[in-house]
Scaffold this motif. Structure first.
Motif, PDB file in Angstrom:
ATOM      1  N   GLY A 244       0.612  -1.147   0.009  1.00 49.91           N
ATOM      2  CA  GLY A 244       0.054  -0.049   0.006  1.00 49.91           C
ATOM      3  C   GLY A 244       0.858   1.170  -0.074  1.00 49.91           C
ATOM      4  N   THR A 282      -3.696   4.779  -4.325  1.00 47.83           N
ATOM      5  CA  THR A 282      -4.167   4.121  -3.043  1.00 47.83           C
ATOM      6  C   THR A 282      -3.287   2.861  -2.804  1.00 47.83           C
ATOM      7  OG1 THR A 282      -5.845   2.876  -4.078  1.00 47.83           O
ATOM      8  CG2 THR A 282      -6.697   4.930  -3.359  1.00 47.83           C
ATOM      9  N   ASP A 284      -3.950   0.106  -3.741  1.00 51.46           N
ATOM     10  CA  ASP A 284      -4.944  -1.221  -3.704  1.00 51.46           C
ATOM     11  C   ASP A 284      -4.517  -2.037  -4.922  1.00 51.46           C
ATOM     12  OD1 ASP A 284      -6.418  -0.027  -1.707  1.00 51.46           O
ATOM     13  OD2 ASP A 284      -8.158   0.393  -3.184  1.00 51.46           O
ATOM     14  N   THR A 481      -3.405   8.560   8.778  1.00 56.23           N
ATOM     15  CA  THR A 481      -2.809   7.851   7.886  1.00 56.23           C
ATOM     16  C   THR A 481      -1.318   7.761   8.223  1.00 56.23           C
ATOM     17  OG1 THR A 481      -1.884  10.048   6.704  1.00 56.23           O
ATOM     18  CG2 THR A 481      -3.779   8.941   5.877  1.00 56.23           C
ATOM     19  N   ASP A 547       2.055   0.608   4.196  1.00 57.01           N
ATOM     20  CA  ASP A 547       1.028   1.616   4.490  1.00 57.01           C
ATOM     21  C   ASP A 547       0.122   0.878   5.795  1.00 57.01           C
ATOM     22  OD1 ASP A 547      -1.248   3.204   4.828  1.00 57.01           O
ATOM     23  OD2 ASP A 547      -1.259   3.763   2.976  1.00 57.01           O
ATOM     24  N   THR A 556      -6.340  -4.180  -0.279  1.00 54.25           N
ATOM     25  CA  THR A 556      -6.925  -2.739   0.016  1.00 54.25           C
ATOM     26  C   THR A 556      -6.548  -2.198   1.108  1.00 54.25           C
ATOM     27  OG1 THR A 556      -9.199  -3.511   0.796  1.00 54.25           O
ATOM     28  CG2 THR A 556      -9.110  -3.368  -1.468  1.00 54.25           C
TER      29      THR A 556
END
Length: 660
Positions: A244, A282, A284, A481, A547, A556
């Motif tokens: 991610g 993103t 994903d 985040t 991430d 995701t």
């Protein structure tokens, strides 16, 4: 002549004979009778430069890929430039093929000297980049340079490792084996047939080129006998993201723009838009990335694999080695590996003489079927110090065990311990996107707000890491985040290749050495190189990123709840590193690794729960080896045996000049 290659990753040495061995017996007998003048005196062990490079056939064909990616009703044709010895075809002999399929032949160049293809007035290739044609054509091989779709003289659109990229190269293998159509011109109807080849093909290439070799092998195409991927991608998602976290501030469309031809630029807007839409920032995992994942198709691989990679490659990172290598091992693929201290560098430029000799013997064995002993040699060559190499019978060694190391709080905040016992307490750091792994490592013994560091005791004996690591982190962010980095470091003085400098571990010299035959338009002589070294106080061993928003899924991600603890595992790149006695092994956990991942939209402070944070490290000898190496007493007697075939370093002997 059975082919025997070691393929066990974690188990003791195993040799096996496959269906390829039976084919090799027939091929060896045929080539011994037809291709060399030594047949009457026994089976050959080495192809010799007995054919004229000056008189070689140079021709171009366009192979029909069967694809119509822009839906204009006309299937793509890819340009295939061929250099092959004239004599075998005149005598009714068929020869094998070495192939490099590349997007770089007209835009960017190949090799350390950025060579491009050049052509004569008839459109036949004059200069073929690199030494492969100069060296191997006189030895009875054809060399084939393929322009990927959308590049140079090929039709179609660039799709960055997707179906069009792979099919454009696979179609050439099919044509070489009589299963596809080719034409003498880009738009004409006159057919061209590969009557001069036996279809046995080996693919080679660095970076994108080697990536295509991986992808074509993963189709299981018949006739592809071996691949030699150099610094190659095994799954394109891992080129752009790490669980991610974006590794670059652009996507595959930017890379496509850099290599596509003028025709493709004018006609391929819809394909470009698919690259943009299919690769969201993103991180994903979309269907676009699934199409470009060759690891999932490793069970299809029938070709042997000779893999070369720089352990400090920060372009195509070592994350592309471990999962691919393990998948090949699981499926019994015959394999060999070289791991250097360089960055994104071709072995021709860091170990030239040994490389040419080894590649020659590899192709002789895999494509000509010669029983030259390369299959009885150690599986792995590893650069332990600049220009000093060791070998290992299997890789990783059979005595390697994943060992769980646990960080703990130290006497001062920010400087903790790393050992076998379960850690306690917490550590806190704040993401500073201006700092990098080298900044963190340089301050490992000093509390700093941008990282959490954990170190072992000074080692009382050498400790070898071999393979891929994981770091599991439990972290509580202050924002929605957060990006994480995990870095393993060898703390102690060393001389290493300066992979961070221009050249990524090599310096280019002015003298040239020659590797094959030359013509007025294609020289076999290339600038020599030397190791560019640096004296350091620490060495980065391995690194990985994620991430934190991908804590629940590799597919995701999502926003975080500030103040909530999340658990995530970071995958670190494979490595092979000996931490010497007197040094320490360190684990660093931090936020954005400057210049290696992109920062998140916020600058969170993260608190680590050390009782639920751990590193899973492949150690030769496992936990017992770690316990012995970190015991609090002086050096012990040497081990009774060396580690699974590891030999003393041997210095590379370079050829000072002349032809070879």
């Amino acid at each position: 002549m059975p082919i025997r290659m070691r393929f066990t990753t974690w188990r003791p040495l195993v040799r096996f004979t496959t269906w390829r061995s039976l084919a090799a017996v027939a091929v060896a007998a045929l080539t011994a009778a037809l291709l060399t003048p030594t047949a009457a005196h026994g089976a050959p062990r080495e192809s010799k430069p007995v054919y004229s490079y000056e008189k070689a056939v140079r021709e171009a064909v366009w192979v029909d890929t069967g694809l119509d990616g822009d839906s204009d009703g006309r299937t793509y044709r890819v340009a295939v430039d061929i250099v092959r010895p004239r004599e075998p075809a005149q005598q009714g002999r068929k020869i094998p093929v070495i192939m490099d399929a590349s997007p770089y032949y007209s835009c960017c160049g190949r090799g350390n000297e950025s060579q491009l293809k050049t052509y004569d007035a008839d459109g036949d290739v004059v200069q073929m980049p690199l030494f492969y044609d100069n060296y191997f054509v006189p030895r009875g091989y054809a060399f084939v340079g393929v322009d990927l779709t959308g590049t140079n003289r090929s039709d179609g659109c660039v799709d960055i490792g997707g179906r069009s990229d792979i099919q454009s190269a696979k179609a050439v293998v099919d044509w070489l084996n009589g299963r596809a159509k080719a034409y003498t011109t880009r738009t004409g109807t006159t057919r061209a047939k590969a009557t001069w080849t036996n279809g046995r093909t080996g693919m080679i290439g660095k970076s994108w080129d080697g990536t295509i070799a991986n992808g074509v092998a993963a189709t299981g195409v018949e006739g592809l006998e071996t691949i030699v991927p150099i610094a190659a991608i095994s799954t394109w998602y891992d080129y752009y993201f790490a669980k991610g976290a974006p590794l670059y501030d652009s996507g595959p469309d930017a890379l496509s723009n850099a290599v596509e031809s003028a025709d493709a630029r004018a006609e391929c807007g819809a394909v470009q838009q698919k690259l943009v839409d299919g690769a969201p920032r993103t991180g994903d995992r979309t269907p676009l990335w699934a199409e470009r994942d060759y690891i999932k198709d490793a069970a299809n691989v029938k070709a042997s694999v000779f893999l070369i990679h720089g352990m400090q490659d920060l372009n195509v990172r070592m994350q592309h080695v471990g999962p691919w290598w393990d998948a090949l091992a699981k499926n019994g693929v015959e394999r060999k590996i070289w791991l250097s201290q360089t960055g994104h560098v071709d072995p021709f430029d860091f170990r030239r003489a040994d490389w040419v000799d080894t590649l020659h013997r590899w192709f002789d064995h895999e494509l000509l079927g010669y029983d030259n002993g390369i299959d009885d040699e150690p599986m792995a060559d590893i650069e332990r110090h600049p220009d000093q190499w060791v070998t290992s019978d299997t890789w990783p060694p059979s005595g390697t065990r994943t060992t769980t190391l646990r960080p703990g709080s130290g006497a001062q905040p920010g400087v903790g311990t790393l050992g076998l016992n379960k850690g306690r307490g917490t550590e806190t750091f704040t993401d500073d996107p201006e700092l990098s792994e080298t900044d963190w490592a340089a301050q490992i013994g000093t509390p700093t707000p941008g990282k959490a560091g954990f170190v072992t005791r000074p080692l009382t004996r050498d400790l070898r890491l071999s393979g891929s690591s994981e770091v599991t982190v439990t972290a509580t962010p202050t924002t929605s985040t957060a990006h994480l980095s995990a870095v393993l470091v060898d703390l102690g003085p060393a001389t290493i290749r300066d992979y961070a400098a221009r050249g990524e571990g090599i310096s280019t010299l002015t003298d040239r050495t020659c590797w094959g035959a030359s013509t007025s338009g294609d020289s076999a002589c290339f600038k020599e190189t030397a190791a560019k070294t640096a004296d350091v106080d620490y060495t980065i061993v391995s690194r990985g990123w994620a991430d934190l928003g991908n804590h629940a899924s590799d597919v995701t991600g999502g926003p975080l709840t500030p103040g909530k603890a999340y658990r995530i595992t970071l995958d670190l790149g494979a490595t092979d590193q000996v931490i010497p006695a007197g040094h320490r092994l360190a684990l660093i956990v931090a936020g954005t690794d400057n210049n290696l991942i992109e920062p998140p939209s916020t600058k969170p402070t993260l608190t680590l729960d050390l009782s639920r944070t751990s590193a899973h490290v492949p150690l030769v000898g496992g936990a017992k080896a770690f316990a012995r190496a970190t015991a609090g007493f002086g050096p012990l007697a040497p081990e009774a045996t060396t580690l699974d075939g590891v030999q003393a370093p041997r210095t590379v002997q370079r050829i000072p000049g002349g032809n070879r």
